[in-house]
Design a protein around this motif. Sequence first.
Motif, short mmCIF file in Angstrom:
data_model
loop_
_atom_site.label_atom_id
_atom_site.label_comp_id
_atom_site.label_asym_id
_atom_site.label_seq_id
_atom_site.Cartn_x
_atom_site.Cartn_y
_atom_site.Cartn_z
N VAL A 166 0.84 -1.19 0.00
CA VAL A 166 0.00 0.00 0.00
C VAL A 166 0.88 1.25 0.00
CG1 VAL A 166 -1.92 -1.13 1.19
CG2 VAL A 166 -0.17 0.09 2.51
N ALA A 167 0.28 2.34 -0.36
CA ALA A 167 0.94 3.65 -0.31
C ALA A 167 0.02 4.62 0.43
CB ALA A 167 1.22 4.16 -1.71
N VAL A 168 0.61 5.43 1.29
CA VAL A 168 -0.11 6.51 1.95
C VAL A 168 0.34 7.80 1.26
CG1 VAL A 168 -0.57 7.70 4.12
CG2 VAL A 168 -0.15 5.23 4.11
N VAL A 169 -0.60 8.54 0.70
CA VAL A 169 -0.25 9.67 -0.14
C VAL A 169 -1.12 10.89 0.17
CG1 VAL A 169 0.62 8.24 -2.04
CG2 VAL A 169 -1.81 8.87 -1.96
N ALA A 170 -0.60 12.03 -0.21
CA ALA A 170 -1.36 13.28 -0.11
C ALA A 170 -0.83 14.24 -1.15
CB ALA A 170 -1.25 13.88 1.28
N ALA A 171 -1.64 15.21 -1.53
CA ALA A 171 -1.25 16.22 -2.52
C ALA A 171 -0.33 17.26 -1.88
CB ALA A 171 -2.49 16.89 -3.10
N PRO A 172 0.58 17.85 -2.66
CA PRO A 172 1.45 18.91 -2.12
C PRO A 172 0.66 20.06 -1.48
CG PRO A 172 2.25 18.19 -4.25
CD PRO A 172 0.93 17.52 -4.05
N ASP A 173 -0.47 20.43 -2.10
CA ASP A 173 -1.26 21.53 -1.54
C ASP A 173 -1.81 21.18 -0.17
OD1 ASP A 173 -0.80 23.11 -3.72
OD2 ASP A 173 -2.73 22.71 -4.69
N TYR A 174 -2.20 19.92 0.04
CA TYR A 174 -2.69 19.52 1.35
C TYR A 174 -1.57 19.62 2.38
CZ TYR A 174 -4.56 16.69 5.17
OH TYR A 174 -4.97 16.26 6.42
N LEU A 175 -0.36 19.18 2.01
CA LEU A 175 0.75 19.15 2.96
C LEU A 175 1.31 20.54 3.25
CD1 LEU A 175 2.57 15.95 1.65
CD2 LEU A 175 1.16 16.18 3.71
N LYS A 176 0.98 21.53 2.41
CA LYS A 176 1.38 22.90 2.71
C LYS A 176 0.68 23.41 3.96
CE LYS A 176 2.39 24.44 -2.03
NZ LYS A 176 1.93 25.32 -3.14
N ASN A 177 -0.52 22.92 4.20
CA ASN A 177 -1.33 23.40 5.32
C ASN A 177 -1.46 22.40 6.46
OD1 ASN A 177 -2.05 25.85 3.89
ND2 ASN A 177 -3.39 24.57 2.62
N HIS A 178 -0.86 21.21 6.30
CA HIS A 178 -0.95 20.18 7.34
C HIS A 178 0.42 19.52 7.50
CE1 HIS A 178 -5.00 20.61 5.63
NE2 HIS A 178 -5.45 20.33 6.84
N GLN A 179 0.82 19.31 8.73
CA GLN A 179 2.11 18.67 9.00
C GLN A 179 2.04 17.19 8.61
OE1 GLN A 179 3.52 19.18 12.99
NE2 GLN A 179 5.42 18.03 12.64
N ALA A 180 3.01 16.74 7.86
CA ALA A 180 3.03 15.34 7.40
C ALA A 180 3.11 14.39 8.58
CB ALA A 180 4.20 15.12 6.45
N PRO A 181 2.34 13.30 8.57
CA PRO A 181 2.41 12.32 9.66
C PRO A 181 3.75 11.60 9.65
CG PRO A 181 1.05 11.49 7.88
CD PRO A 181 1.36 12.91 7.53
N VAL A 182 4.26 11.31 10.85
CA VAL A 182 5.51 10.57 11.00
C VAL A 182 5.23 9.14 11.45
CG1 VAL A 182 7.73 10.48 12.21
CG2 VAL A 182 6.77 12.69 11.52
N GLU A 183 4.18 8.98 12.25
CA GLU A 183 3.74 7.68 12.75
C GLU A 183 2.28 7.48 12.33
OE1 GLU A 183 5.55 5.47 14.55
OE2 GLU A 183 7.35 6.74 14.57
N PRO A 184 1.87 6.21 12.20
CA PRO A 184 0.46 5.97 11.84
C PRO A 184 -0.54 6.65 12.78
CG PRO A 184 1.71 3.97 11.56
CD PRO A 184 2.64 4.95 12.21
N ASP A 185 -0.19 6.73 14.08
CA ASP A 185 -1.13 7.36 15.03
C ASP A 185 -1.35 8.83 14.72
OD1 ASP A 185 -1.50 5.01 16.39
OD2 ASP A 185 0.04 5.40 17.89
N ASP A 186 -0.42 9.45 13.98
CA ASP A 186 -0.59 10.86 13.64
C ASP A 186 -1.75 11.08 12.67
OD1 ASP A 186 1.66 11.33 15.17
OD2 ASP A 186 3.03 11.37 13.46
N LEU A 187 -2.21 10.03 12.04
CA LEU A 187 -3.28 10.17 11.06
C LEU A 187 -4.59 10.63 11.69
CD1 LEU A 187 -2.54 6.93 8.99
CD2 LEU A 187 -2.32 9.29 8.17
N THR A 188 -4.75 10.45 13.00
CA THR A 188 -5.99 10.86 13.65
C THR A 188 -6.19 12.37 13.58
OG1 THR A 188 -4.84 10.93 15.78
CG2 THR A 188 -5.97 8.88 15.20
N ALA A 189 -5.12 13.12 13.33
CA ALA A 189 -5.23 14.57 13.24
C ALA A 189 -5.49 15.04 11.82
CB ALA A 189 -3.95 15.21 13.78
#
Length: 297
Positions: A166-189
């Motif tokens: 699997v791949a976990v992905v996001a668009a560059p525009d989304y990541l400009k406004n949200h801190q990239a997750p480092v651990e899976p638990d970070d996805l809750t934010a």
Amino acid sequence: MRPDQLADLAVFAAIASDRSFTRAAKRLGVTQSALSQTMKRLESELGFRLLSRTTRSVAPTAAGERLLATLSPALAGLDGEMTALSQASASAIGSIRITTGKHAADTVLWPMLPAFMRRYPGIEVEVCVEDGMTDIVAGRYDAGIRLGERLEKDMIALPIGPPLRVAVVAAPDYLKNHQAPVEPDDLTAHRCISYGDADGNLSPWSFERNGRTLTVAPSRGPVFNDADLLVAAAIEGFGILYILEDLVAAPIADGRLIRLLEPWCAPFPGYYLYYPDRQGTTAFRLFKEALRESRGS
């Protein structure tokens, strides 16, 4: 009619055809005494004589001839149909019905199917593409194709595809406004773009790293049951997406999507052909062999 009376009627037809207990016994591989006992029992149950016996000959009575007029064609029809079915089971004719998900159909099934159908034109193929789990017995399917963790324990499972990831992905525009997750638990934010079934159940997101496994329930965000819409929503920046990596290979390569949590995305076993523990038809056996050959190549 008792369950074994048809066998007794077949004995009567054999004796009437051979006009001899001796010849009929030899052809059927039983003793004359056994045939005599069978006829006595049958005539006693029917209440009338079927055969006239003398020391030199055996012939049907009038009642026997009348019964034979119906019995002989029926036995011949049964014999012919059983022969036809036996020949069909030993040759490349028949039909197979398969249920599978869209991704498996595209990546595992279709690559081998055209060559299979050309090689065996006498085998009719029916494929039903549906993402939910299907009761293949109730649906009268020969088999299904799904991932291993979704299979019932009473099914035979044959691996037919390469390992997946699997791949976990996001668009560059989304990541400009949200801190990239480092651990899976970070996805809750984060807003998560999720796959949901017809009942509104969201598929969990599973991760593995160095023998440690985690399962995360995706936080609420857009929900789709179509891979193209999932990818399109991620490219538009509506959240983080968890999906099979080959479905997002192109937007990752051209920069429309950025890969996240890659160390947590370990390969896992691919697709399985699953089917009940029962002897299949020759057509199904050839289908399984073709899938094995395709996997090997």
